[in-house]
Design an enzyme around this catalytic site. Sequence first.
Site, mmCIF file in Angstrom:
data_model
loop_
_atom_site.group_PDB
_atom_site.id
_atom_site.type_symbol
_atom_site.label_atom_id
_atom_site.label_comp_id
_atom_site.label_asym_id
_atom_site.label_seq_id
_atom_site.Cartn_x
_atom_site.Cartn_y
_atom_site.Cartn_z
ATOM 1 C CE LYS A 1 -3.960 1.829 2.638
ATOM 2 N NZ LYS A 1 -4.834 1.562 3.808
ATOM 3 C CB SER B 1 -7.744 3.537 3.130
ATOM 4 O OG SER B 1 -7.124 2.802 4.150
ATOM 5 C CB SER C 1 -8.616 0.482 5.841
ATOM 6 O OG SER C 1 -9.401 1.649 5.843
#
Length: 483
Positions: free
Chosen positions: A82, A163, A187
């Site tokens: 990420k 996210s 998330s």
Amino acid sequence: MFILEECTVESINQAFAKGELTSYELTLMYLERIAKFDQDGPKLNSVLEVNPDALFIAAAMDREREMGKIRSALHGIPIILKDNINTKDKMRTSAGSIALDDNFAAYDAHIAARIRDGGLVILGKANMTELANFMSYNMNGGYSSRGGQVVNPYKSDAPVYGSSGGSAVAVSGNICALAIGTETNGSIIAPSFINGCTGIKPTMGLVSRAGIIPISNSQDTAGPMTRTVADSAALLNIIAGYDENDPATWVSEGKIPKDYTKFLDADGLKGLRVGINWFKADKENKLRPFDEDLQALAKAAIDTIAKCGAEILDNAFVTIEDGIDLNVMLYEFQKGLNAYLATTNPSNKVRSLKDMIDYYGDHPKEGLKYGMGRLLDAQYKASGNLNDPEYINARLNCINKTRTEGLERVFDELKLDVLVCPMFSGLSPISGYPSICVPAGYKKDGTPYGITFIGKPFDEKTIIAAAYAYEQASKMRKVPVFD
């Protein structure tokens, strides 16, 4: 013959061992899929940036293998991180923000260093909800000003949630086999739920937070996102561990098994006391109404769990009020982000939350599609001083409601081994308890559904065993089909 689609750590390693595949070839295959499906075709847009050195690293890992050096069970396997995780290389760490598009990290995040030490090939950075969805109160999940909108691989107009949408879509869409997401409040679990993959939100302190762009010191953690429970367990082996620079991990010493894959047991549900928590599983759920499709899928999943030998206790109801952790996050975000930005290159255009707000204000067309209400509240409504009574009381309330009166109470009173949630909530991330989400079917419109297992602190082994048993009994995951 090696087949890339739906490949696993096991099938990759078998192909490596037989000489049918090299890390270099595997990396090339994934780069081709990024071009064909992520950036063209269905345009999943899950990958924000490709590592320009990925092929060189893969070739080096092949050379080590030829010389008899295998660093870990994941040696030579590509992984996507990420974009809020520091990598000291030629990629940026921006959390999807145009305000941080000049941030070339000065140091690896602790988990990035562990991933490199394990011989994995960092293939690229995953697109994500900008600033881990702590920029605006109404930002679309999976959108960032730097990367645009991540697309659900099963249904292009479906949400991606949370996210870590880019990480979830990348593994589910077979853009990579392994990815890392981060979670503050849903998330990892929520994107796994809606994108048809497996995600583990570890116990707070199992995985270091050092070098990850923060929201909340109390709740942030990174975790594996893969297509199978076995692969998530294998990746957890790599990233879990003590870090002298992260006090949250200090309590983990002596609590981390040598190998989480040893708990992959097809009978892992047999004899377990499994509570069912229907919190958020109702038609009034604003994020995703629990309609008849979801009710049927949840019932089928619970029936499968029972058939696997678990004792089902249907009265394990635990609830918390919406937004219970907002003040905690607002206070901790300002302090945490400023501390992180202080470690970045002095020449970067933003070095504080105030700088970031000013930058967005000067670039509204490029950066403010959804506004920046959370940023403004964190800067101007929360003092940022963690001795403020408003912050302390909010933090104590979170501990009391999610742990003492919440998960700790229900586990103790009902003598549970595992709590199953047909719908995700903030209970696991706010409390710091571990959870894992696995595919549990699909709605009539094709969008995925996932079931979540919550365990006691540092009891990842039990939820991995339970989730694996369910996964093997149900075999619910389907491959996304692209035109």
